[in-house]
Design a protein around this motif. Structure first.
Motif, mmCIF file in Angstrom:
data_model
loop_
_atom_site.group_PDB
_atom_site.id
_atom_site.type_symbol
_atom_site.label_atom_id
_atom_site.label_comp_id
_atom_site.label_asym_id
_atom_site.label_seq_id
_atom_site.Cartn_x
_atom_site.Cartn_y
_atom_site.Cartn_z
ATOM 1 N N UNK A 236 0.833 -1.205 0.000
ATOM 2 C CA UNK A 236 0.000 0.000 0.000
ATOM 3 C C UNK A 236 0.869 1.258 0.000
ATOM 4 N N UNK A 237 1.888 1.291 0.846
ATOM 5 C CA UNK A 237 2.757 2.465 0.921
ATOM 6 C C UNK A 237 3.493 2.708 -0.396
ATOM 7 N N UNK A 238 3.983 1.638 -1.016
ATOM 8 C CA UNK A 238 4.664 1.772 -2.302
ATOM 9 C C UNK A 238 3.719 2.337 -3.361
ATOM 10 N N UNK A 239 2.512 1.818 -3.407
ATOM 11 C CA UNK A 239 1.528 2.290 -4.382
ATOM 12 C C UNK A 239 1.161 3.750 -4.128
ATOM 13 N N UNK A 240 0.978 4.098 -2.872
ATOM 14 C CA UNK A 240 0.645 5.479 -2.516
ATOM 15 C C UNK A 240 1.742 6.429 -2.983
ATOM 16 N N UNK A 241 3.003 6.050 -2.715
ATOM 17 C CA UNK A 241 4.111 6.917 -3.096
ATOM 18 C C UNK A 241 4.267 7.021 -4.613
ATOM 19 N N UNK A 242 3.922 5.980 -5.341
ATOM 20 C CA UNK A 242 3.954 6.054 -6.805
ATOM 21 C C UNK A 242 2.955 7.090 -7.309
ATOM 22 N N UNK A 243 1.806 7.147 -6.665
ATOM 23 C CA UNK A 243 0.740 8.049 -7.097
ATOM 24 C C UNK A 243 0.892 9.471 -6.561
ATOM 25 N N UNK A 244 1.430 9.617 -5.338
ATOM 26 C CA UNK A 244 1.421 10.914 -4.665
ATOM 27 C C UNK A 244 2.804 11.464 -4.316
ATOM 28 N N UNK A 245 3.833 10.707 -4.580
ATOM 29 C CA UNK A 245 5.181 11.136 -4.211
ATOM 30 C C UNK A 245 5.590 10.611 -2.844
ATOM 31 N N UNK A 246 6.855 10.783 -2.562
ATOM 32 C CA UNK A 246 7.452 10.288 -1.314
ATOM 33 C C UNK A 246 6.733 10.850 -0.086
#
Length: 59
Positions: free
Chosen positions: A42-52
């Motif tokens: 989930x965290x990886x996907x979130x960062x792909x979409x919204x940045x670090x």
């Protein structure tokens, strides 16, 4: 995975927990490891979409 944080009690609904059990058994993982993988994914996907996601350094 890095340094382990203090244990955290997680409350899940019955159906969600049953689904986690099925996935963990299917992939021969513990329920804990299945939950860790789900959070990391989930965290990886979130960062792909919204940045670090900024976090405080532990140093």
């Amino acid at each position: 995975m890095g340094v382990q944080e203090a244990p955290y009690s997680l409350r899940l609904g019955h159906e969600a927990m049953q689904k986690i059990r099925v996935l963990a058994a299917k992939d021969k993982r513990s329920i804990n490891m299945q939950l860790c993988l789900a959070v990391e994914t989930y965290l990886e996907q979130y960062e792909k979409e919204h940045g670090k996601i900024p976090v405080e350094s532990e140093e």
